[in-house]
Design an enzyme around this catalytic site. Structure first.
Site, PDB file in Angstrom:
ATOM      1  N   GLU A  35      14.403   9.839  -6.756  1.00 14.91           N
ATOM      2  CA  GLU A  35      15.731   9.819  -7.366  1.00 14.91           C
ATOM      3  C   GLU A  35      16.793  10.506  -6.510  1.00 14.91           C
ATOM      4  OE1 GLU A  35      12.915  10.414  -8.870  1.00 14.91           O
ATOM      5  OE2 GLU A  35      12.880   9.620 -10.906  1.00 14.91           O
ATOM      6  N   GLU A  61       6.988   9.316 -13.691  1.00 12.22           N
ATOM      7  CA  GLU A  61       7.245  10.212 -14.828  1.00 12.22           C
ATOM      8  C   GLU A  61       6.554   9.714 -16.091  1.00 12.22           C
ATOM      9  OE1 GLU A  61      11.552  10.087 -14.005  1.00 12.22           O
ATOM     10  OE2 GLU A  61      11.490  12.238 -14.346  1.00 12.22           O
ATOM     11  N   ALA A  77      13.129   3.684 -13.308  1.00 13.73           N
ATOM     12  CA  ALA A  77      14.108   3.145 -14.261  1.00 13.73           C
ATOM     13  C   ALA A  77      14.747   1.924 -13.618  1.00 13.73           C
ATOM     14  CB  ALA A  77      15.172   4.204 -14.554  1.00 13.73           C
ATOM     15  N   GLY A 106      10.934   7.018 -12.607  1.00 11.95           N
ATOM     16  CA  GLY A 106      10.516   6.937 -14.010  1.00 11.95           C
ATOM     17  C   GLY A 106       9.125   6.384 -14.178  1.00 11.95           C
TER      18      GLY A 106
HETATM   19  N1  T1G Z   1      15.440  -0.976 -10.489  1.00 12.28           N
HETATM   20  C1  T1G Z   1      15.905  -2.232 -10.371  1.00 12.28           C
HETATM   21  N2  T1G Z   1      15.683  -3.021  -9.286  1.00 12.28           N
HETATM   22  C2  T1G Z   1      14.948  -2.492  -8.296  1.00 12.28           C
HETATM   23  C3  T1G Z   1      14.424  -1.182  -8.362  1.00 12.28           C
HETATM   24  C4  T1G Z   1      14.696  -0.416  -9.522  1.00 12.28           C
HETATM   25  N3  T1G Z   1      14.215   0.816  -9.680  1.00 12.28           N
HETATM   26  N4  T1G Z   1      13.747  -0.946  -7.198  1.00 12.28           N
HETATM   27  C5  T1G Z   1      13.844  -2.072  -6.458  1.00 12.28           C
HETATM   28  N5  T1G Z   1      14.566  -2.987  -7.112  1.00 12.28           N
HETATM   29  C6  T1G Z   1      14.889  -4.342  -6.650  1.00 12.28           C
HETATM   30  C7  T1G Z   1      15.686  -4.318  -5.369  1.00 12.28           C
HETATM   31  O1  T1G Z   1      17.060  -4.129  -5.641  1.00 12.28           O
HETATM   32  C8  T1G Z   1      15.372  -5.682  -4.799  1.00 12.28           C
HETATM   33  O2  T1G Z   1      16.160  -6.627  -5.523  1.00 12.28           O
HETATM   34  C9  T1G Z   1      13.925  -5.907  -5.226  1.00 12.28           C
HETATM   35  O3  T1G Z   1      13.678  -5.000  -6.318  1.00 12.28           O
HETATM   36  C10 T1G Z   1      12.941  -5.611  -4.121  1.00 12.28           C
HETATM   37  O4  T1G Z   1      13.288  -4.296  -3.662  1.00 12.28           O
HETATM   38  C11 T1G Z   1      14.593   8.311 -15.128  1.00 12.28           C
HETATM   39  C12 T1G Z   1      16.545   7.645 -13.374  1.00 12.28           C
HETATM   40  C13 T1G Z   1       9.993  -0.096  -5.063  1.00 12.28           C
HETATM   41  C14 T1G Z   1       9.555   0.773  -2.753  1.00 12.28           C
HETATM   42  O5  T1G Z   1      14.449   4.786  -6.607  1.00 12.28           O
HETATM   43  O6  T1G Z   1      12.212   2.240  -3.349  1.00 12.28           O
HETATM   44  O7  T1G Z   1      13.646   6.188 -12.161  1.00 12.28           O
HETATM   45  O8  T1G Z   1      17.373  -7.573  -3.538  1.00 12.28           O
HETATM   46  O9  T1G Z   1      13.674  -4.953  -1.269  1.00 12.28           O
HETATM   47  O10 T1G Z   1      10.890  -3.180   0.182  1.00 12.28           O
HETATM   48  O11 T1G Z   1      13.935   9.687 -13.378  1.00 12.28           O
HETATM   49  O12 T1G Z   1      12.480  -1.149  -3.983  1.00 12.28           O
HETATM   50  O13 T1G Z   1      15.353  -8.710  -4.457  1.00 12.28           O
HETATM   51  O14 T1G Z   1      17.497  -8.672  -5.770  1.00 12.28           O
HETATM   52  O15 T1G Z   1      13.367  -2.522  -1.952  1.00 12.28           O
HETATM   53  O16 T1G Z   1       9.079  -3.966  -1.450  1.00 12.28           O
HETATM   54  C15 T1G Z   1      13.795   5.520  -9.144  1.00 12.28           C
HETATM   55  C16 T1G Z   1      13.745   2.234  -5.656  1.00 12.28           C
HETATM   56  C17 T1G Z   1      14.851   4.852  -9.973  1.00 12.28           C
HETATM   57  C18 T1G Z   1      12.760   3.130  -6.404  1.00 12.28           C
HETATM   58  C19 T1G Z   1       9.910  -1.660  -3.148  1.00 12.28           C
HETATM   59  N6  T1G Z   1      13.083   4.538  -8.356  1.00 12.28           N
HETATM   60  N7  T1G Z   1      13.086   1.081  -5.089  1.00 12.28           N
HETATM   61  O17 T1G Z   1      10.374  -1.851  -1.846  1.00 12.28           O
HETATM   62  O18 T1G Z   1      11.426  -4.153  -2.059  1.00 12.28           O
HETATM   63  S1  T1G Z   1      15.836   6.003 -10.853  1.00 12.28           S
HETATM   64  C20 T1G Z   1      13.519   4.212  -7.127  1.00 12.28           C
HETATM   65  C21 T1G Z   1      12.383   1.198  -3.931  1.00 12.28           C
HETATM   66  C22 T1G Z   1      14.741   6.649 -12.002  1.00 12.28           C
HETATM   67  C23 T1G Z   1      14.183   8.317 -13.700  1.00 12.28           C
HETATM   68  C24 T1G Z   1      15.219   7.857 -12.743  1.00 12.28           C
HETATM   69  C25 T1G Z   1      11.817  -0.089  -3.381  1.00 12.28           C
HETATM   70  C26 T1G Z   1      10.308  -0.241  -3.604  1.00 12.28           C
HETATM   71  P1  T1G Z   1      16.615  -7.990  -4.769  1.00 12.28           P
HETATM   72  P2  T1G Z   1      13.000  -3.945  -2.135  1.00 12.28           P
HETATM   73  P3  T1G Z   1      10.376  -3.331  -1.200  1.00 12.28           P
END
Ligand code: T1G
Length: 696
Positions: A128, A108, A64, A105
């Site tokens: 998450e 999912e 998400a 997501g």
């Molecule tokens: N949403 C928005 N922005 C995101 C994002 C996300 N999910 N994940 C990363 N970014 C942005 C981050 O802030 C940064 O921005 C840029 O992307 C590069 O990130 C319904 C509710 C995917 C492994 O928890 O683990 O789904 O600083 O530096 O090292 O059940 O990002 O460049 O402006 O980390 O290559 C669940 C979180 C969400 C994944 C990539 N997903 N992200 O790592 O790059 S909740 C997560 C990561 C959800 C559902 C629920 C990592 C990455 P900026 P980065 P990276």
């Protein structure tokens, strides 16, 4: 029509939908709208018999869109669940084609496709829990239906990413393909040709039926022991249990209710703060965009001691060749022996393979010859914490290292400006402060002097991420960001001991708060004889008229160094610790020596007294520029000092606790302990204006 963020192409009878939403194809409102429209288009196109969904750029869908959380955009229809409903009831074959990562997501969504294929380097996960949440789009209901309950609990409560080979073995994906797009199209075509029918994941119940309640009791015990106060992991177990005890529809409703509960929690707010804080810390204001990091393809380390060996492992684990130098063969052999032993322990625990150990060791080249370091891109000095020795080393490196090499010191508190002063290239000199054990602790505290160049700064910040660390930039000042604050945390703990608290109470309060270890136990583990040496070195920084509690010195005088002498604040039998009346007697003698009347403390009072000084000193670090922003201080303390990430870091906690209360406590501490403990101007202003750190 929303700006199309989902490409639509026809490849024979297969519609290929490509999500284009850099940087990680998060499921933003625009992406959800684009997916809804593209699926409708595929449904109504008679020529289309299958749909492949993939991510554009470097990855599948990373979840998400966290940036939309709590905004109106997160309410824009279609929701992720709406898209999933369409997919799960789609009349045509749907294939998720995964490269990069399919997380949260994103995974999912893929679990509501008929099948999932991935390239070998792909990774999938439901992280998450790291945001204080749970997979709120059916992840707790669907993943265990593929992996089984116990594996599902482990994956979702840990949030770990797993490689596609493991995902295949667990049934999370159905095939591994060489090329994400053509492989997925071919897989779709073959499934059509063979008339393969896929049972929707949500309808596969064999792995969630007849599960003994003892499985959940055992999971709660095991996960609870590691949770250190985090609530999401336990709620996740409840949801997975619901997948086994309720119908699929009821389980999805239950999951949604528990998701909302977590979404409203303080821990979710703190963990979301931390997620962005860690990424923000890598952004250094004031450095022109055209300044790029230098490549770091080789590393030299001076000193094969505990720190040097751990740093060598860190670079080798990242695949970077290391030249490890020490003064004599015996030291070098000892250092390499420790490195080999550390790897051996990891292999025996199964956390790395023998091949990984062998390939990492092959990247570490020991040497006694400084000349062997000359061509390395960076040299990191990890010698004794003595300025004279460091100056001698840096003077020698200055004449030896290739032009443009970065000259870094791993010093934990000595002045980078002073070290740089003996070189002809102060712009290339920087602090790279690793935390022990360096191959384990995530924090890399980079320290810039007044002369460190922008290019050097950008390079070590990027390098930090590349070697799997969490980099934070400090400006040179006594104790940098973390240790400068630490002395107030340990100092107040020792004053509390003088005033009547016990080591047990202080450590209990600290671990209840979520610290990995209490300050007294931490002292015992680190060895108080070392603390006495470094406190002697810092005595000059204590203003006249102020004092530091002599409890640590008194314990050391009594031969109580800590674990290494089987007694310190506690008595030890192996790793088990026991209260020790002898230590209490020494503490009480100090109270008597200073005429202090001992009294009882409530746990809440101990907690506030322990953590408020951290916030006060952190505010001063923002004020004097040692730290760029409050959230950097949070990142440093979470990764270097075991501060509980589900409280967001000391500064985030302090803001929630109330900067006005912190301010008043600092005034009280100054009365008790002296002017060093008084609040700074920034904290005073924010407290009086009722503002937070964003107004700093
Ligand atoms: N949403 C928005 N922005 C995101 C994002 C996300 N999910 N994940 C990363 N970014 C942005 C981050 O802030 C940064 O921005 C840029 O992307 C590069 O990130 C319904 C509710 C995917 C492994 O928890 O683990 O789904 O600083 O530096 O090292 O059940 O990002 O460049 O402006 O980390 O290559 C669940 C979180 C969400 C994944 C990539 N997903 N992200 O790592 O790059 S909740 C997560 C990561 C959800 C559902 C629920 C990592 C990455 P900026 P980065 P990276």
């Amino acid at each position: 029509m929303a700006m199309s963020t989902v490409g639509y192409e026809i490849d024979g009878e297969v519609a290929v939908l490509t999500v284009e939403y850099p940087p990680v194809n998060a499921l933003s409102a625009a992406v959800r709208t684009g997916l809804g429209e593209a699926l409708e288009r595929a449904r109504s196109d008679a020529a289309v018999r299958a749909v492949v969904i993939l991510g554009g750029g470097k990855t599948f869908i990373a979840g998400a869109d966290i940036t939309e959380f709590g905004t109106d955009k997160s309410k824009v229809k279609p929701s992720l669940q709406d898209i999933q409903t369409v997919l799960e009831g789609f009349p045509k074959l749907t294939i998720a084609a995964i490269h990069g990562t399919a997380l949260g997501g994103g995974l999912e969504l893929a679990l509501t496709c008929h099948a999932r294929v991935a390239v070998p380097a792909a990774r999938v996960g439901l992280p998450e829990v790291n945001l204080g949440l749970l997979p709120g789009a059916g992840g707790t209901q669907r993943l265990p239906r593929l992996t089984g309950v116990e594996v599902g609990i482990d994956l979702i409560t840990s949030g770990k990413h797993i490689p596609s080979q493991q995902a295949l073995a667990l049934g999370v994906i159905d095939a591994i393909v060489d090329d994400v797009r053509s492989g997925a199209v071919a897989y779709a075509r073959e499934a059509l040709a063979k008339g393969i029918s896929f049972v929707p994941v949500i309808e596969r119940n064999d792995k969630v039926t007849g599960i003994d309640a003892a499985v959940f009791a055992a999971a709660r015990k095991q996960v609870g022991a590691k949770a250190r106060g985090k609530i999401a992991p336990m709620v996740i177990i409840d949801c997975i249990e619901a997948a086994c005890t309720r119908s699929a529809a009821e389980g999805l409703v239950y999951e949604k209710e528990r998701f909302q509960e977590l979404f409203a929690s303080d821990q979710r707010a703190a963990l979301m703060h931390y997620f962005f804080a860690e990424r923000q810390a890598r952004k250094i204001p004031g450095i022109p965009a055209d300044v790029k990091p230098k490549p770091i393809q080789s590393c030299a380390i001076i000193g094969a001691g505990t720190m040097g060996g751990g740093i060598a492992m860190t670079f080798a684990n990242a695949g970077i060749p290391v030249t490890l130098l020490d003064l004599d063969q015996a030291s070098l052999d000892r250092g390499l022996g420790v490195v080999r032993n550390n790897y051996g322990i990891s292999v025996s625990r199964g956390s790395i393979s023998q091949e990984k150990m062998d390939s990492a060791l092959a990247l570490i080249t020991p040497t006694l010859a400084y000349d062997d370091l000359a061509t390395c891109d960076i040299v990191i000095e990890a010698a004794l914490e003595r300025m004279d020795i460091k100056k001698e080393i840096f003077f020698r490196l200055d004449g030896l290292m290739k032009p443009g090499a970065i000259l870094a010191s791993n010093t934990s508190y000595l002045s980078i400006d002073e070290i740089a002063s003996v070189t002809s290239r102060p712009g290339d000199v920087v602090g790279c402060h690793f935390f022990s054990p360096a191959n384990v602790m995530k924090l890399l505290e980079n320290v810039r002097s007044a002369s460190t160049s922008d290019e050097t700064i950008i390079t070590v910040m990027e390098m930090g991420k590349m070697i799997g660390k969490v980099p934070v930039l400090a400006r040179n000042a006594d104790g940098f960001i973390g240790n400068r604050m630490l002395q107030y945390y340990t100092g107040e703990a020792e004053f509390l001991l003088e005033q009547g608290a016990t080591p047990e109470q202080i450590d209990r309060v600290a671990t209840r708060f979520g610290m990995a270890m209490g300050p007294m136990s931490m002292r015992d583990m680190a060895g108080m004889d070392m603390a006495v040496v470094s406190r002697k070195g810092r005595a000059a920084s204590i203003p006249a008229g102020e004092r530091v509690s002599p409890i640590v010195e008194r314990l050391v005088e009594a031969g109580r160094y800590g674990q290494k002498t089987a007694k310190g604040f506690y008595r030890y039998e192996g790793r088990e610790k026991f209260s020790d009346p002898e230590a209490i007697a020494i503490i009480e003698s100090v109270s008597k020596e200073f005429g202090i009347t001992r009294r009882e403390f409530t746990d809440d009072e101990v907690e506030a007294r322990l953590f408020a000084p951290l916030v006060n000193e952190g505010a001063k670090e923002i004020e004097d520029g040692t730290a760029i922003r409050a959230s950097d201080i949070d990142v440093a303390w979470v990764n270097g000092y075991g501060f509980p990430v589900h409280r967001g870091g000391p500064m985030f906690w302090g803001e929630k606790y109330g900067l006005d209360r912190i301010y008043q406590m600092a005034l009280d501490a100054a009365e008790r302990n002296g002017p060093r403990w008084a609040p700074g101007k920034l904290l005073e202003r924010l407290a009086k204006e009722g503002k937070g750190w964003d107004a700093a």
